[in-house]
Design a protein around this motif. Structure first.
Motif, PDB file in Angstrom:
ATOM      1  N   GLU A  89      27.932 -93.004  73.021  1.00  0.00           N
ATOM      2  CA  GLU A  89      27.293 -93.115  71.716  1.00  0.00           C
ATOM      3  C   GLU A  89      25.781 -93.001  71.842  1.00  0.00           C
ATOM      4  O   GLU A  89      25.122 -92.332  71.028  1.00  0.00           O
ATOM      5  N   GLN A  90      25.231 -93.639  72.857  1.00  0.00           N
ATOM      6  CA  GLN A  90      23.783 -93.576  73.052  1.00  0.00           C
ATOM      7  C   GLN A  90      23.335 -92.161  73.389  1.00  0.00           C
ATOM      8  O   GLN A  90      22.336 -91.670  72.852  1.00  0.00           O
ATOM      9  N   ALA A  91      24.068 -91.492  74.278  1.00  0.00           N
ATOM     10  CA  ALA A  91      23.700 -90.133  74.663  1.00  0.00           C
ATOM     11  C   ALA A  91      23.821 -89.176  73.480  1.00  0.00           C
ATOM     12  O   ALA A  91      22.977 -88.281  73.301  1.00  0.00           O
ATOM     13  N   SER A  92      24.856 -89.332  72.668  1.00  0.00           N
ATOM     14  CA  SER A  92      25.052 -88.455  71.512  1.00  0.00           C
ATOM     15  C   SER A  92      23.942 -88.624  70.484  1.00  0.00           C
ATOM     16  O   SER A  92      23.584 -87.676  69.777  1.00  0.00           O
ATOM     17  N   ALA A  93      23.408 -89.839  70.405  1.00  0.00           N
ATOM     18  CA  ALA A  93      22.339 -90.111  69.446  1.00  0.00           C
ATOM     19  C   ALA A  93      20.957 -89.739  69.979  1.00  0.00           C
ATOM     20  O   ALA A  93      19.968 -89.833  69.244  1.00  0.00           O
ATOM     21  N   PRO A  97      17.655 -84.063  76.037  1.00  0.00           N
ATOM     22  CA  PRO A  97      18.641 -84.152  77.119  1.00  0.00           C
ATOM     23  C   PRO A  97      18.167 -84.984  78.310  1.00  0.00           C
ATOM     24  O   PRO A  97      18.969 -85.691  78.930  1.00  0.00           O
ATOM     25  N   TRP A  98      16.865 -84.907  78.630  1.00  0.00           N
ATOM     26  CA  TRP A  98      16.354 -85.678  79.766  1.00  0.00           C
ATOM     27  C   TRP A  98      16.416 -87.173  79.475  1.00  0.00           C
ATOM     28  O   TRP A  98      16.795 -87.981  80.320  1.00  0.00           O
ATOM     29  N   LEU A 143      26.034 -84.506  80.854  1.00  0.00           N
ATOM     30  CA  LEU A 143      24.598 -84.789  80.829  1.00  0.00           C
ATOM     31  C   LEU A 143      23.829 -83.796  81.694  1.00  0.00           C
ATOM     32  O   LEU A 143      22.733 -83.343  81.329  1.00  0.00           O
ATOM     33  N   ARG A 144      24.388 -83.464  82.847  1.00  0.00           N
ATOM     34  CA  ARG A 144      23.725 -82.498  83.737  1.00  0.00           C
ATOM     35  C   ARG A 144      23.596 -81.135  83.064  1.00  0.00           C
ATOM     36  O   ARG A 144      22.525 -80.506  83.100  1.00  0.00           O
ATOM     37  N   ILE A 145      24.671 -80.679  82.447  1.00  0.00           N
ATOM     38  CA  ILE A 145      24.655 -79.363  81.794  1.00  0.00           C
ATOM     39  C   ILE A 145      23.637 -79.330  80.660  1.00  0.00           C
ATOM     40  O   ILE A 145      22.909 -78.332  80.486  1.00  0.00           O
ATOM     41  N   ARG A 146      23.542 -80.408  79.891  1.00  0.00           N
ATOM     42  CA  ARG A 146      22.546 -80.459  78.820  1.00  0.00           C
ATOM     43  C   ARG A 146      21.137 -80.275  79.368  1.00  0.00           C
ATOM     44  O   ARG A 146      20.339 -79.535  78.804  1.00  0.00           O
ATOM     45  N   CYS A 147      20.848 -80.937  80.477  1.00  0.00           N
ATOM     46  CA  CYS A 147      19.508 -80.820  81.074  1.00  0.00           C
ATOM     47  C   CYS A 147      19.298 -79.443  81.684  1.00  0.00           C
ATOM     48  O   CYS A 147      18.202 -78.874  81.606  1.00  0.00           O
ATOM     49  N   ASP A 193      12.355 -88.787  89.259  1.00  0.00           N
ATOM     50  CA  ASP A 193      11.232 -87.872  89.479  1.00  0.00           C
ATOM     51  C   ASP A 193      11.660 -86.731  90.401  1.00  0.00           C
ATOM     52  O   ASP A 193      11.267 -85.574  90.209  1.00  0.00           O
ATOM     53  N   GLY A 194      12.484 -87.039  91.405  1.00  0.00           N
ATOM     54  CA  GLY A 194      12.954 -86.011  92.317  1.00  0.00           C
ATOM     55  C   GLY A 194      13.920 -85.033  91.677  1.00  0.00           C
ATOM     56  O   GLY A 194      14.081 -83.906  92.162  1.00  0.00           O
ATOM     57  N   LEU A 195      14.578 -85.424  90.590  1.00  0.00           N
ATOM     58  CA  LEU A 195      15.518 -84.548  89.899  1.00  0.00           C
ATOM     59  C   LEU A 195      14.843 -83.573  88.952  1.00  0.00           C
ATOM     60  O   LEU A 195      15.463 -82.587  88.526  1.00  0.00           O
ATOM     61  N   SER A 196      13.602 -83.797  88.639  1.00  0.00           N
ATOM     62  CA  SER A 196      12.898 -82.984  87.647  1.00  0.00           C
ATOM     63  C   SER A 196      12.747 -81.542  88.119  1.00  0.00           C
ATOM     64  O   SER A 196      12.574 -81.260  89.310  1.00  0.00           O
ATOM     65  N   SER A 197      12.774 -80.614  87.173  1.00  0.00           N
ATOM     66  CA  SER A 197      12.598 -79.199  87.483  1.00  0.00           C
ATOM     67  C   SER A 197      11.186 -78.886  87.958  1.00  0.00           C
ATOM     68  O   SER A 197      10.926 -77.761  88.421  1.00  0.00           O
ATOM     69  N   ARG A 198      10.272 -79.844  87.865  1.00  0.00           N
ATOM     70  CA  ARG A 198       8.919 -79.628  88.417  1.00  0.00           C
ATOM     71  C   ARG A 198       8.979 -79.441  89.925  1.00  0.00           C
ATOM     72  O   ARG A 198       8.087 -78.822  90.518  1.00  0.00           O
TER      73      ARG A 198
END
Length: 216
Positions: A89-93, A97-98, A143-147, A193-198
């Motif tokens: 519910e929290q993710a849908s709201a 995506p991040w 969640l991964r696919i959304r990001c 921070d390590g997961l960021s696309s930066r």
């Protein structure tokens, strides 16, 4: 006396309504007390403490739950299901995506920090049951696919990476809860921070163990 002449057994009578209501109240009291006790002490706690807090005798407890594992699994499935529903519910709201991904980790670890039995089950099995673990895996994948779709997550991160990360952070919650409560928040921030696309440096490939040759 022939078989046809034998008297027909009387049908089993249902339990009186009052007795059923008492049984339901006892079961609810056991579940409520077990949820609190397992959260405080983990799965190794003595069930006599659960019986004491629920106000029922050991015989009543065992009539509803023949073993401690039965009780623990029932409580964990209920708690895990409630948590995962709230996480969905929290993710849908959450439009970003991040924020949905980071919010999932925050909510998961905050819940586990207050529930020793849940974190024990998550670190050892990914959830109370294989079905719970699969449901959690599917949610993390979403969640991964959304990001990924909006370029917020480094492209070589897999769902397995995120599942393993959640398990590692859960272990940190378990091992630092008494000595350094809240330490997991620092580790989570470092991990996110390590997961960021930066970050563009390729991740190392996972090691594949060669199969041991068998003798003829």
């Amino acid at each position: 006396m022939t078989l046809a002449e034998q008297p027909t057994p009387a049908p089993e009578q249902p339990a009186p309504r009052g007795r059923r209501a008492d049984a339901e109240r006892n079961r609810a009291a056991i579940m409520e007390a077990a949820g609190v006790v397992f959260a405080e002490y983990g799965g190794a706690v003595d069930v006599r403490e659960i019986a004491r807090r629920s106000g029922v005798g050991m015989g009543t407890l065992y009539r509803h739950f023949p073993t401690k594992d039965d009780l623990l699994l029932t409580v964990l499935e209920q708690q895990f299901g409630s948590w995962l529903t709230a996480a969905h519910e929290q993710a849908s709201a959450t439009e970003d995506p991040w924020q949905a991904l980071t919010g999932f980790f925050e909510q998961m670890l905050t819940t586990q920090a207050g529930n020793r039995a849940v974190v024990e089950s998550y670190t050892t099995r990914g959830g109370p049951t294989p079905d719970c673990a699969q449901r959690c895996y599917t949610f993390i994948d979403e969640l991964r696919i959304r990001c990924m779709d909006v370029g917020l997550l480094r492209p070589d991160v897999t769902t397995e990476d995120l599942v393993l990360l959640s398990g590692s952070l859960s272990q940190a919650v378990l091992t630092t809860g008494d000595s350094h409560p809240g330490q997991w928040r620092r580790l989570l921030r470092i991990s996110l921070d390590g997961l960021s696309s930066r970050n563009t440096e390729p991740l190392p490939e996972p090691t594949v163990h060669a199969e041991t040759p068998t003798s003829d």
